[in-house]
Design an enzyme around this catalytic site. Structure first.
Site, PDB file in Angstrom:
ATOM      1  N   SER A 150       0.828  -1.096   0.244  1.00 22.65           N
ATOM      2  CA  SER A 150      -0.063  -0.127   0.018  1.00 22.65           C
ATOM      3  C   SER A 150       0.769   1.314  -0.058  1.00 22.65           C
ATOM      4  O   SER A 150       0.292   2.337  -0.256  1.00 22.65           O
ATOM      5  CB  SER A 150      -0.971   0.157   1.199  1.00 22.65           C
ATOM      6  OG  SER A 150      -0.128   0.243   2.750  1.00 22.65           O
ATOM      7  N   LYS A 154      -6.001   4.612   8.413  1.00 22.10           N
ATOM      8  CA  LYS A 154      -4.720   5.390   7.955  1.00 22.10           C
ATOM      9  C   LYS A 154      -4.918   6.861   8.096  1.00 22.10           C
ATOM     10  O   LYS A 154      -4.202   7.738   8.362  1.00 22.10           O
ATOM     11  CB  LYS A 154      -4.277   5.056   6.319  1.00 22.10           C
ATOM     12  CG  LYS A 154      -3.813   3.491   6.417  1.00 22.10           C
ATOM     13  CD  LYS A 154      -3.705   2.943   5.050  1.00 22.10           C
ATOM     14  CE  LYS A 154      -3.026   1.458   4.859  1.00 22.10           C
ATOM     15  NZ  LYS A 154      -2.939   1.092   3.451  1.00 22.10           N
TER      16      LYS A 154
END
Length: 787
Positions: free
Chosen positions: A645, A688
């Protein structure tokens, strides 16, 4: 399509309830589980071998409740299974026989046998002391005595021919000499006169064969009398036993197996009729009667499973399975220092009780003891159920020789487990697929549609009713739905883990000071839950605030970018911003992943680095071979790095270092890339975004910070109320991007083509440098050789 700023209206979750749970009726519902329902429909209809069911899903979703609900709905339509009995094997008592009877007949047989034994206890002594028995015995005695008298007379006449006289006394039969006066000679006179003694000895020798023949006849008469007594006893006992079993035999006249059992049972009772005679004689002596009653156990049956009260097929849920609890056992008892057991020592397990019906068990509990799993599979494969303690070759249980006959086994088993165990057993256990051919799988993530919204308050009402909790207000119900949506990780879906919802309700119920559970109660319960689990997150934030973990959330820097990762602690996950840096120089080493070099990079992260390397070479290496050496790392990362990611952020950091163009530090980036620069969706978007947001709040919240995410992840943005308020006030910004070019424009303020041109020029310069002739070292003049 270029990058796009995500608006507040795109993130707000509007709940749809105008009434609290008081307005709804409780129902146990499982919406949007069509796949699961079809699997159960097939399993409950098909009767072929191996069609047992693996109920698959995460813990707390309602696997057991749904399974029991579906089974109980149809169990009454199935035939009631037979009773299961164990009877004494009179030919081999160490091997008790298994007897199956129609439902309810086991109890009738058990009670009937006890009545028959009680009848014999009462009537046997009377029969052997009664008038009929006395008359038969007297008649038999007279007949034998008459026969004996006849033999005695013949013996006396025969002895006279040899001058011998027969005397019958307490010591038996004596032969004495006779004279012409036909009078016996005394023993003293006999021993005094040698002539008489010699003649007497001669007569005895001559008469001995005849005497033995008559004595044999007398013995035969005694034997015949004994046999006649036994026959008389057996005749009376047989009549008595037939009378005791008359009603039982009429009840079970259609069951051939029971009729055969009655034949052997009656023979054994007749053989041991003395026990019933002794019972009456021992009246008042409790110890003696107790011993006799224990001896009479050989005639009783062990009703192992009684289905007289069962309607349809039995449904057994074994919550905490054990070897003995599942498979039954042989209960040994110590007598005079010796372990002892008989057919009455057998006890049923859950599998015996569920025989012919349904058994529901938790696979995790079964696998805690490997023996349970092995024996369960064997029972399913061979359709025979052995009692624990009777399988010495399988189970190391203390054993004294009792080996019961296995019972026929036809139970349908429902294993409750998770997907991990299913795939593990499917791969490594060859018999698993043969035995559990049906997988019934729960889907924990449901679409947020009309059906879900309609059933949600009814399901919540059922939880409230089951646990005795307060009702939810309309806003409280909306807040609980928002929590379920947030847990799903998608704005248009709901995560239906019933136990998780119930835990939130319990904690909110405890915290609530009102008559109803409100939205504030739900929010407070969730915050306190997070507070109990996020100690590590708080410590990391504290280190960032103190400057021990270096992180910039404002300004611009070359070759440095804020990437986002997720740390999972099992029960809690949070986002952590990471400083990703890149350093480049001319060379031919390519992209060097420092984490990989020191074996801290997982395979997926390594794949991401290789993918971005491919992008660089594909994007810039068409006109000349790239001469690039680059080192890439997560600064201050002391744990293994995994996942791809951060590959977009890593690529931008490398390109920034090559082009010497600074990147904004107030915008973090997440997303993976393919070889052509397209952004791909990643997980943990909520964690996140919130992780970077909270770091900005504790360092220096400028109101210009934000996060770039892949456009495919927009529906995964499920922000808490505080973050939503700052997005609404444009104090924190979220951007969606489709390609690397979108990210470049956001982070540099330059058009993508201009940025790429800078990168191209710098790479070309590296190439030119690599073609220059290296500086040659001056050669030393050689010293003249000495002659």
């Amino acid at each position: 399509m270029p990058w796009k700023k995500i608006e507040f209206k795109d993130l707000k979750i509007e709940a749809q309830f105008s009434e609290g749970t008081l307005a709804f009726h409780p129902e146990e519902l499982f919406p949007h589980q069509e796949r699961l329902e079809k699997a159960f429909d097939l399993a409950l209809r098909i009767k072929d071998e191996g069609y047992n069911v693996y109920v698959c899903g995460p813990r707390g979703i309602g696997r057991t409740r749904y399974t029991l609900k579906r089974i109980e709905e149809v169990a009454s339509n199935f035939p009631t299974p037979p009773d299961l009995c164990y009877i004494n094997n009179f030919e081999d008592p160490a091997r008790p026989k298994c007897l199956q009877l129609p439902a309810g007949y086991g109890k009738k047989l058990e009670e009937g046998l006890e009545e028959a034994l009680n009848f014999l206890k009462r009537e046997t002594f009377k029969s052997f002391e009664g008038k009929d028995y006395e008359e038969e015995l007297s008649k038999l005695t007279k007949e034998i005595e008459a026969e004996k008298e006849k033999v005695f007379a013949e013996l006396t006449d025969a002895a006279k021919k040899y001058n011998l006289m027969v005397l019958f006394g307490p010591q038996g039969v004596k032969l004495l000499p006779l004279f012409k006066i036909q009078a016996p000679v005394s023993e003293e006179e006999l021993f005094k006169d040698p002539r008489i003694r010699e003649e007497y000895q001669k007569s005895l020798i001559e008469f001995e064969p005849t005497f033995r023949e008559y004595m044999r006849k007398l013995r035969d008469l005694d034997t015949a009398f004994g046999e006649a007594l036994f026959k008389l006893r057996d005749k009376i006992a047989e009549n008595l036993v037939n009378k005791a079993f008359e009603r039982l035999e009429e009840t079970f006249q259609t069951l051939e197996e029971v009729k055969l059992y009655f034949q052997s049972l009656k023979k054994e009772i007749i053989k041991n009729i003395h026990l019933f005679i002794e019972w009456e004689k021992a009246r008042g002596n409790i110890m003696v009667q107790s011993g006799i009653n224990k001896a009479l156990n050989m005639f009783r049956i062990n009703l192992l499973v009684d289905n007289s009260q069962t309607q349809g097929a039995p449904v057994i849920y074994e919550k905490v399975p054990t070897l003995k609890g599942l498979f039954g056992q042989i209960n040994y008892r110590a007598e005079m220092g010796i372990l002892y057991a008989d057919h009455l020592s057998l006890t049923a397990g859950s599998l015996h009780k569920a025989n012919g019906g349904f058994l529901v068990i938790d696979l995790w509990e079964i696998l805690k003891n490997p023996y349970m799993w092995i024996i369960l599979k064997r029972a399913l494969l061979h359709k025979k159920l052995h009692l624990m303690g009777g399988m010495m070759e399988e189970i190391p249980v203390p054993h004294v020789g009792l080996l019961p006959e296995p019972a026929p086994f036809t139970t349908k088993v429902f294993l409750i487990g998770d997907p991990y165990l299913y795939y593990l057993l499917s791969t490594y256990d060859e018999e698993f697929g043969e035995l559990f051919k049906i997988k019934a799988e729960f889907d924990p993530i449901l679409p947020l549609d009309e059906l879900t919204v309609k059933t949600f308050p009814r399901i919540v009402k059922k939880m409230i009713q089951d646990d005795g909790l307060k009702e939810l207000s309309a806003q409280g119900l909306n807040e609980l739905l928002r929590y379920a949506i947030t847990e799903s990780g998608h704005r248009k879906k709901v995560k239906f883990i019933l136990e998780d919802l119930k835990n939130v309700l319990r904690e909110a119920n405890y915290l609530s000071k009102n008559q109803e559970i409100t939205s504030e109660d739900i929010q407070r319960a969730l915050k306190e839950k997070i507070n109990r689990m996020n100690l590590l997150e708080e410590k990391i934030r504290e280190y960032i605030k103190e400057g021990k973990i270096l992180l910039s959330v404002e300004g611009k820097k070359i070759g440095q970018i804020n990437g986002l990762s997720v740390i999972s602690l099992g029960d809690y996950a949070f986002g952590r911003p990471s400083r990703i840096t890149a350093s480049v120089y001319p060379g031919s080493k390519g992209v060097i992943n420092i984490e990989r070099e020191i074996e801290m990079s997982g395979p997926i992260h390594t794949k991401g680095v290789l993918t971005l390397s491919s992008y660089i070479f594909h994007r810039y290496g068409e006109d000349f071979p790239l001469q690039l050496s680059c080192t890439l790392t997560f600064e201050q990362a002391y744990e293994p790095v995994e996942g791809d990611s951060a590959s977009c952020a890593e690529l931008i950091a490398i390109l920034s270092a090559i082009a010497q163009i600074p990147l904004r530090q107030d915008i973090a980036v997440t997303g993976s890339i393919d070889q052509f620069g397209n952004l791909q969706p990643v997980g943990g978007i909520k964690e996140k975004v919130e992780g970077f947001y909270r770091i900005c709040k504790i360092l220096n919240f400028t109101g210009k910070q934000g996060v770039i995410i892949p456009v495919q992840n927009v529906d995964n943005l499920l922000c808490d109320e505080e973050l939503l308020e700052d997005i609404k006030g444009e104090r924190f910004n979220l951007y969606s991007a489709e390609t690397v070019d979108d990210v470049i424009e956001l982070l540099t303020g330059l058009k993508a083509e201009k940025f790429h041109k800078k990168v191209y020029e710098r790479l070309k310069k590296f190439y030119e440098l690599s073609k220059e002739t290296p500086i040659k070292k001056k050669k030393r003049k050689k010293s003249p050789k000495k002659k």
